[in-house]
Design a protein around this motif. Structure first.
Motif, PDB file in Angstrom:
ATOM      1  N   UNK A 171       0.827  -1.207   0.000  1.00  0.00           N
ATOM      2  CA  UNK A 171       0.000   0.000   0.000  1.00  0.00           C
ATOM      3  C   UNK A 171       0.862   1.258   0.000  1.00  0.00           C
ATOM      4  N   UNK A 172       1.860   1.303   0.859  1.00  0.00           N
ATOM      5  CA  UNK A 172       2.692   2.501   0.975  1.00  0.00           C
ATOM      6  C   UNK A 172       3.606   2.685  -0.236  1.00  0.00           C
ATOM      7  N   UNK A 173       4.033   1.581  -0.824  1.00  0.00           N
ATOM      8  CA  UNK A 173       4.846   1.693  -2.041  1.00  0.00           C
ATOM      9  C   UNK A 173       4.027   2.284  -3.183  1.00  0.00           C
ATOM     10  N   UNK A 174       2.766   1.906  -3.258  1.00  0.00           N
ATOM     11  CA  UNK A 174       1.905   2.391  -4.341  1.00  0.00           C
ATOM     12  C   UNK A 174       1.615   3.888  -4.226  1.00  0.00           C
ATOM     13  N   UNK A 175       1.636   4.427  -3.012  1.00  0.00           N
ATOM     14  CA  UNK A 175       1.342   5.859  -2.832  1.00  0.00           C
ATOM     15  C   UNK A 175       2.606   6.660  -2.541  1.00  0.00           C
ATOM     16  N   UNK A 176       3.759   6.018  -2.665  1.00  0.00           N
ATOM     17  CA  UNK A 176       5.010   6.696  -2.317  1.00  0.00           C
ATOM     18  C   UNK A 176       5.333   7.833  -3.273  1.00  0.00           C
ATOM     19  N   UNK A 177       4.805   7.800  -4.481  1.00  0.00           N
ATOM     20  CA  UNK A 177       5.085   8.877  -5.432  1.00  0.00           C
ATOM     21  C   UNK A 177       4.495  10.196  -4.959  1.00  0.00           C
TER      22      UNK A 177
END
Length: 256
Positions: A171-177
């Protein structure tokens, strides 16, 4: 010419008439017997002592490595498992007049050890305590260290509210941008203090390291949600955090 002959050893004196040119070699029963040196046996006690010393030193080294890793140094995690997050949410039930609010926290995800560590700083809006939180999926426990009170609280891990490390990491990788997580909402859970925790070792190395040297209490989740009266609110304090797609406010109350 010299003649060599063998003669059996006897107790009698040799005959004087024996030819002086003969060389007589004494022999017992017709066989030549040579002295034999006996080898000293290797002491078995010394062998056992050496083996025991090797086993003891090996166990000492392994236990020292374990203690040093889990109790004296924080674990190093790669950058892709360490996140600084901010989330915007609306508290339409408990603080409808405040409008949109913001929550900030640092999240460390340890995939190999199957636990999450969350650090919540002092919130800008107030009403919530700064805290360090550990969700240990291997032990099935959650620990809240309330920094303002300098106390630890232990409860069973609620997998309904807390994402497993792998899911939270994705989840956090997907919104890290982006800097912010999508706007979300807040839910509340109430906890009651049930007693003091004495044996810290049973909590596992990660929670033990977080709560070592601090007053530690065990919590029980309230099944029936009820409104906290003003007179009871003095005995309660809250910690806001998120490890899912929504924000959780954990309200911890002493015994009423």
């Amino acid at each position: 010419m010299v003649k060599i002959s063998f003669q059996t050893v006897t107790a009698q004196k040799p005959d004087k008439e024996i030819d002086e040119d003969k060389i007589i070699i004494p022999q017992a029963d017709g066989q030549l017997v040579l002295p034999v040196r006996h080898k000293k046996p290797f002491p078995a006690g010394l062998c056992c002592l050496t083996f025991g010393l090797v086993v003891f030193m090996s166990g000492l080294v392994l236990s020292s490595i374990y203690v040093y890793r889990y109790y004296f140094i924080p674990q190093q995690i790669p950058e892709d498992s360490l996140f600084h997050c901010r989330v915007v949410y609306e508290d339409s039930v408990y603080a409808p007049l405040r409008g949109r609010q913001e929550l900030e926290e640092d999240v460390g995800i340890y995939l190999d050890d199957n636990y999450e560590q969350i650090s919540v700083p002092v919130p800008h809006f107030g009403g919530s305590d700064p805290a360090d939180i550990i969700h240990d999926f291997h032990r099935g426990l959650t620990a809240y260290y309330d920094i303002a009170l300098d106390k630890c609280y232990i409860t069973e891990l609620n997998t309904t509210l807390v994402m497993p490390p792998r899911n939270l990491w994705e989840l956090l990788v997907n919104v890290k941008r982006g800097t912010y997580l999508p706007q979300t909402y807040i839910i509340q859970e109430e906890m009651m203090v049930t007693g003091r925790v004495r044996n810290m070792r049973q909590l596992g190395p990660f929670i033990h390291r977080l709560c070592y040297g601090k007053e530690t209490y065990r919590l029980r989740r309230r099944n029936q949600h009820r409104r906290i009266e003003r007179r009871d609110a003095k005995r309660c304090h809250s910690i806001r955090h998120f490890e899912n797609t929504f924000v959780v406010e954990t309200v911890i109350c002493d015994r009423f």
